[in-house]
Motif scaffolding. Structure first.
Motif, PDB file in Angstrom:
ATOM      1  N   GLU A  63      -5.262  21.727  -3.404  1.00  0.00           N
ATOM      2  CA  GLU A  63      -5.737  22.711  -4.373  1.00  0.00           C
ATOM      3  C   GLU A  63      -7.120  22.408  -4.915  1.00  0.00           C
ATOM      4  OE1 GLU A  63      -2.811  23.503  -7.351  1.00  0.00           O
ATOM      5  OE2 GLU A  63      -1.414  24.331  -5.893  1.00  0.00           O
ATOM      6  N   SER A  64      -7.488  21.127  -5.022  1.00  0.00           N
ATOM      7  CA  SER A  64      -8.817  20.789  -5.558  1.00  0.00           C
ATOM      8  C   SER A  64      -9.463  19.627  -4.820  1.00  0.00           C
ATOM      9  CB  SER A  64      -8.713  20.463  -7.057  1.00  0.00           C
ATOM     10  OG  SER A  64      -7.881  19.324  -7.238  1.00  0.00           O
ATOM     11  N   GLU A  65      -9.003  19.372  -3.613  1.00  0.00           N
ATOM     12  CA  GLU A  65      -9.613  18.323  -2.804  1.00  0.00           C
ATOM     13  C   GLU A  65      -9.382  18.617  -1.334  1.00  0.00           C
ATOM     14  OE1 GLU A  65      -7.832  14.405  -3.089  1.00  0.00           O
ATOM     15  OE2 GLU A  65      -5.929  15.302  -3.664  1.00  0.00           O
ATOM     16  N   ALA A  66     -10.211  17.976  -0.509  1.00  0.00           N
ATOM     17  CA  ALA A  66     -10.089  18.129   0.937  1.00  0.00           C
ATOM     18  C   ALA A  66     -10.637  16.874   1.600  1.00  0.00           C
ATOM     19  CB  ALA A  66     -10.875  19.350   1.416  1.00  0.00           C
ATOM     20  N   THR A  67     -10.154  16.620   2.802  1.00  0.00           N
ATOM     21  CA  THR A  67     -10.668  15.510   3.596  1.00  0.00           C
ATOM     22  C   THR A  67     -10.880  16.006   5.014  1.00  0.00           C
ATOM     23  OG1 THR A  67      -9.466  13.902   2.264  1.00  0.00           O
ATOM     24  CG2 THR A  67     -10.245  13.161   4.416  1.00  0.00           C
ATOM     25  N   LEU A  68     -12.075  15.745   5.537  1.00  0.00           N
ATOM     26  CA  LEU A  68     -12.395  16.041   6.926  1.00  0.00           C
ATOM     27  C   LEU A  68     -12.626  14.719   7.643  1.00  0.00           C
ATOM     28  CD1 LEU A  68     -15.043  18.907   6.520  1.00  0.00           C
ATOM     29  CD2 LEU A  68     -12.546  19.103   6.660  1.00  0.00           C
ATOM     30  N   VAL A  69     -12.135  14.620   8.862  1.00  0.00           N
ATOM     31  CA  VAL A  69     -12.400  13.464   9.712  1.00  0.00           C
ATOM     32  C   VAL A  69     -13.004  14.025  10.997  1.00  0.00           C
ATOM     33  CG1 VAL A  69     -11.430  11.481  10.932  1.00  0.00           C
ATOM     34  CG2 VAL A  69     -10.454  12.194   8.721  1.00  0.00           C
ATOM     35  N   TYR A  70     -14.179  13.497  11.369  1.00  0.00           N
ATOM     36  CA  TYR A  70     -14.865  14.023  12.539  1.00  0.00           C
ATOM     37  C   TYR A  70     -15.769  12.971  13.158  1.00  0.00           C
ATOM     38  CZ  TYR A  70     -18.305  14.851   8.806  1.00  0.00           C
ATOM     39  OH  TYR A  70     -19.150  14.699   7.721  1.00  0.00           O
ATOM     40  N   ASP A  71     -16.138  13.204  14.405  1.00  0.00           N
ATOM     41  CA  ASP A  71     -17.114  12.375  15.092  1.00  0.00           C
ATOM     42  C   ASP A  71     -18.454  13.092  15.063  1.00  0.00           C
ATOM     43  OD1 ASP A  71     -15.361  10.333  15.775  1.00  0.00           O
ATOM     44  OD2 ASP A  71     -14.920  11.158  17.759  1.00  0.00           O
ATOM     45  N   VAL A  72     -19.492  12.364  14.651  1.00  0.00           N
ATOM     46  CA  VAL A  72     -20.858  12.876  14.697  1.00  0.00           C
ATOM     47  C   VAL A  72     -21.529  12.210  15.896  1.00  0.00           C
ATOM     48  CG1 VAL A  72     -23.078  13.030  13.507  1.00  0.00           C
ATOM     49  CG2 VAL A  72     -20.954  13.086  12.188  1.00  0.00           C
ATOM     50  N   HIS A  73     -21.987  13.008  16.831  1.00  0.00           N
ATOM     51  CA  HIS A  73     -22.703  12.485  18.001  1.00  0.00           C
ATOM     52  C   HIS A  73     -24.195  12.506  17.681  1.00  0.00           C
ATOM     53  CE1 HIS A  73     -18.968  12.721  20.236  1.00  0.00           C
ATOM     54  NE2 HIS A  73     -18.806  13.927  19.709  1.00  0.00           N
ATOM     55  N   THR A  74     -24.865  11.379  17.883  1.00  0.00           N
ATOM     56  CA  THR A  74     -26.283  11.282  17.543  1.00  0.00           C
ATOM     57  C   THR A  74     -27.107  10.825  18.740  1.00  0.00           C
ATOM     58  OG1 THR A  74     -26.306   8.951  16.853  1.00  0.00           O
ATOM     59  CG2 THR A  74     -25.632  10.584  15.195  1.00  0.00           C
ATOM     60  N   ALA A  75     -28.371  11.189  18.702  1.00  0.00           N
ATOM     61  CA  ALA A  75     -29.343  10.739  19.698  1.00  0.00           C
ATOM     62  C   ALA A  75     -30.048   9.498  19.155  1.00  0.00           C
ATOM     63  CB  ALA A  75     -30.340  11.857  20.004  1.00  0.00           C
ATOM     64  N   THR A  76     -29.261   8.522  18.758  1.00  0.00           N
ATOM     65  CA  THR A  76     -29.753   7.245  18.234  1.00  0.00           C
ATOM     66  C   THR A  76     -28.943   6.137  18.915  1.00  0.00           C
ATOM     67  OG1 THR A  76     -28.141   6.965  16.458  1.00  0.00           O
ATOM     68  CG2 THR A  76     -30.088   8.334  15.961  1.00  0.00           C
ATOM     69  N   PRO A  77     -29.348   4.894  18.727  1.00  0.00           N
ATOM     70  CA  PRO A  77     -28.521   3.794  19.263  1.00  0.00           C
ATOM     71  C   PRO A  77     -27.108   3.758  18.675  1.00  0.00           C
ATOM     72  CG  PRO A  77     -30.720   3.004  18.759  1.00  0.00           C
ATOM     73  CD  PRO A  77     -30.632   4.412  18.219  1.00  0.00           C
TER      74      PRO A  77
END
Length: 131
Positions: free
Chosen positions: A73-87
């Protein structure tokens, strides 16, 4: 799903899509007037400071893979992979949101920042930034 949970989902998804789409104004529209952000690398006590680095960050992001979305109702959690063009490559990330009056009042971004320290040092930023 309660109507409050549905509104939380709508707000968080709108913010997430705007942020990773590079739409600073649309992302800011989802944030409360009193807002805080904290990650292992930066902290900000307002929306402007939080979103200021977004264009630079998005220059290295090559994709996002959502793993999980949890809404209350007043909170959320996202879990995800961020792909980057870095080492760093792919960064597993958890993001916890707290909302008040259907606006995001705080975000805690959680990830292992170890691989980012060398990148930040090379950019001349050796300590967490703060507003």
């Amino acid at each position: 799903m309660t109507s409050a949970t549905a509104r939380t989902r709508q707000t968080v998804q709108a913010y997430h899509q705007a942020r990773f789409g590079g739409d600073v104004a649309a992302a800011a529209a989802q944030l409360a007037g009193t807002f805080t952000f904290q990650s292992p690398l930066i902290r900000s006590d307002d929306a402007t400071g939080h979103l200021a680095g977004l264009p630079g960050f998005l220059q290295v992001v090559t994709g996002i893979d959502m793993i999980s979305e949890l809404y209350g109702e007043s909170e959320a959690t996202l879990v995800y992979d961020v792909h980057t063009a870095t080492p760093v490559g792919t960064q597993r990330t958890a993001e916890h949101f707290r909302l008040r009056d259907d606006r995001i009042e705080s975000i805690a971004l959680i990830f292992d920042a170890t691989r980012w320290h060398a990148i930040m040092a090379a950019a001349g930023q050796t300590e967490p930034a703060s507003d």
